[in-house]
Write a protein that holds these residues in place. Sequence first.
Motif, PDB file in Angstrom:
ATOM      1  N   LEU A   1       0.852  -1.496  -0.060  1.00 42.66           N
ATOM      2  CA  LEU A   1       0.036  -0.209  -0.630  1.00 42.66           C
ATOM      3  C   LEU A   1       1.070   0.886   0.439  1.00 42.66           C
ATOM      4  O   LEU A   1       2.277   1.006   0.787  1.00 42.66           O
ATOM      5  CB  LEU A   1      -0.940  -0.019   1.535  1.00 42.66           C
ATOM      6  CG  LEU A   1      -2.013  -1.248   1.274  1.00 42.66           C
ATOM      7  CD1 LEU A   1      -1.959  -1.486   2.554  1.00 42.66           C
ATOM      8  CD2 LEU A   1      -3.145  -1.540   0.162  1.00 42.66           C
ATOM      9  N   VAL A   2       0.911   2.105  -0.861  1.00 41.09           N
ATOM     10  CA  VAL A   2       1.251   3.369  -1.033  1.00 41.09           C
ATOM     11  C   VAL A   2       0.964   4.552  -0.417  1.00 41.09           C
ATOM     12  O   VAL A   2      -0.573   4.851  -0.921  1.00 41.09           O
ATOM     13  CB  VAL A   2       2.084   3.004  -2.326  1.00 41.09           C
ATOM     14  CG1 VAL A   2       2.849   4.931  -2.184  1.00 41.09           C
ATOM     15  CG2 VAL A   2       2.523   2.428  -2.820  1.00 41.09           C
ATOM     16  N   GLY A   3       0.330   5.049   0.477  1.00 40.79           N
ATOM     17  CA  GLY A   3       0.290   6.226   0.521  1.00 40.79           C
ATOM     18  C   GLY A   3       0.506   7.171   1.518  1.00 40.79           C
ATOM     19  O   GLY A   3       1.853   7.610   1.927  1.00 40.79           O
TER      20      GLY A   3
ATOM     21  N   VAL B   1       2.116  -4.321   3.677  1.00 43.26           N
ATOM     22  CA  VAL B   1       3.118  -3.445   3.953  1.00 43.26           C
ATOM     23  C   VAL B   1       2.613  -2.682   3.616  1.00 43.26           C
ATOM     24  O   VAL B   1       2.192  -2.174   2.380  1.00 43.26           O
ATOM     25  CB  VAL B   1       4.855  -4.186   3.145  1.00 43.26           C
ATOM     26  CG1 VAL B   1       4.959  -5.085   3.510  1.00 43.26           C
ATOM     27  CG2 VAL B   1       4.969  -4.792   2.414  1.00 43.26           C
ATOM     28  N   PHE B   2       3.375  -1.143   4.107  1.00 39.67           N
ATOM     29  CA  PHE B   2       3.256  -0.040   3.582  1.00 39.67           C
ATOM     30  C   PHE B   2       4.596   1.161   3.567  1.00 39.67           C
ATOM     31  O   PHE B   2       5.251   1.046   4.576  1.00 39.67           O
ATOM     32  CB  PHE B   2       2.390   0.515   4.704  1.00 39.67           C
ATOM     33  CG  PHE B   2       1.584   2.220   4.625  1.00 39.67           C
ATOM     34  CD1 PHE B   2       0.990   2.133   4.225  1.00 39.67           C
ATOM     35  CD2 PHE B   2       2.339   2.974   4.544  1.00 39.67           C
ATOM     36  CE1 PHE B   2      -0.094   3.297   4.260  1.00 39.67           C
ATOM     37  CE2 PHE B   2       1.836   3.987   3.799  1.00 39.67           C
ATOM     38  CZ  PHE B   2       0.788   4.234   3.973  1.00 39.67           C
ATOM     39  N   CYS B   3       4.192   1.580   2.480  1.00 38.57           N
ATOM     40  CA  CYS B   3       5.351   2.447   1.965  1.00 38.57           C
ATOM     41  C   CYS B   3       4.668   4.484   1.940  1.00 38.57           C
ATOM     42  O   CYS B   3       3.753   4.271   1.006  1.00 38.57           O
ATOM     43  CB  CYS B   3       6.338   2.533   0.662  1.00 38.57           C
ATOM     44  SG  CYS B   3       7.299   3.429  -0.090  1.00 38.57           S
TER      45      CYS B   3
ATOM     46  N   VAL C   1      -1.181  -0.219  -4.298  1.00 39.47           N
ATOM     47  CA  VAL C   1      -1.820  -0.299  -4.671  1.00 39.47           C
ATOM     48  C   VAL C   1      -1.889   1.500  -3.692  1.00 39.47           C
ATOM     49  O   VAL C   1      -1.471   1.312  -2.705  1.00 39.47           O
ATOM     50  CB  VAL C   1      -3.027  -0.961  -2.863  1.00 39.47           C
ATOM     51  CG1 VAL C   1      -4.752  -0.152  -3.152  1.00 39.47           C
ATOM     52  CG2 VAL C   1      -3.559  -2.416  -4.482  1.00 39.47           C
ATOM     53  N   PRO C   2      -1.977   1.940  -4.699  1.00 41.20           N
ATOM     54  CA  PRO C   2      -2.339   3.471  -4.208  1.00 41.20           C
ATOM     55  C   PRO C   2      -3.390   4.515  -3.648  1.00 41.20           C
ATOM     56  O   PRO C   2      -4.444   3.335  -3.914  1.00 41.20           O
ATOM     57  CB  PRO C   2      -1.774   3.978  -5.873  1.00 41.20           C
ATOM     58  CG  PRO C   2      -2.963   3.179  -6.794  1.00 41.20           C
ATOM     59  CD  PRO C   2      -2.699   2.222  -6.267  1.00 41.20           C
TER      60      PRO C   2
END
Length: 381
Positions: free
Chosen positions: A17-19, A41-43, A86-87
């Motif tokens: 996930l990209v936030g 995971v998150f970036c 996923v944005p």
Amino acid sequence: MTSTPPSNPAARPRILLVGLLPGLGGMHLPRHLARADLDVVFCGVRTAFASHSGHVRAFYAWPSDGGLAVTPFIDCVTQSRPDWVVPLDELAAQVLQQIGVGQLQGAQRPLPAEVVTLVRKSLGDPRGYPLFAVRRRAFESARAAGVPVALQADANTFEACAAFARLHGYPVVLKQESSRGGAGTILLDTEAALRDFTSSERFRDRKWPWVVQSFVAGALGMHAVFAHQGRVLAGLSALQTQRRGERPTSPSSVVKLLRHDAMADACAALVAASGAGGFHGWDFLIDEVGHATLIEHNPRPISISHLGHLLGDDLCRALASVCGVDRDSVPSRGHECHVALFPDEWQRDPLSPMLNDAFHDAPWDDRTLFTVLLQQNVRLI
């Protein structure tokens, strides 16, 4: 600080996930992706609440002042080896789309082929990416696909907006490309109000372009999909039944989930025409006989994207199936139901009967996220 990548990386398909913007966008997705047997995971930035979910296995920091310096994303992909990306917000979608088309200006290092391939697999055909002109491309795509759409034009000056209003009447709607949840959307019902707004500093700030759109009467509807290679694999419709605030453009606080053929058919046509992939959402206005007029496209998850299991069309499990996880049947209500969106309905009225009578999507089973939300409540209102 970047966390240590999760151990046993081959255990489950991994979703990145990209936030890049602060706020609530996509905060429900991690727990629903985890329920679909996916590793998350998150970036991005810590001010994105999704990063605080207890179901996020690793966090990779992307400095908020980094602009288009995508080194953090490249490093994250190299280290975590995700199967899908996923944005969660408009800025993340724009940056990933630019990576996908291979035209990211200002990047500090070349884009590895594996990074470009991952983005294209996740977001679909690069020729269909809206990039910075999401609203303009949605309008053009809808017209080309025969989908009813609210009339619109670029809104660079008062004169351009006034000329549009003279042709199509008041009220008119001004929208920024970056707007979400009703923010950055202005309803103006007279030429005097239009002149005042276009004279304001907010309008003159050209960081995000504006468009002017004709006003369409009707109930607000929304449709969320997960798509792959130009085909919708799961979709969900809803109608707004309560707004969080008094403004006509306030975000929804209660929605009614249902099946709506007009919205579903329009979105399937748009997905097919653009070769889109991943999570997308569209807003419509529904007239008295059920006709749907498109007013907005969001190339990211929207507020109902995690709720498909309630009607038996789970978007997160559709993603899992593309990543190789068996898509087992999931028990669901299978019929129309109301959902009180968290925290919107709770903030609108802490004593609202819908908090008990409707399905309330508060993240009760994500204690880490829920704790952060309560601690930061002053920032949510």
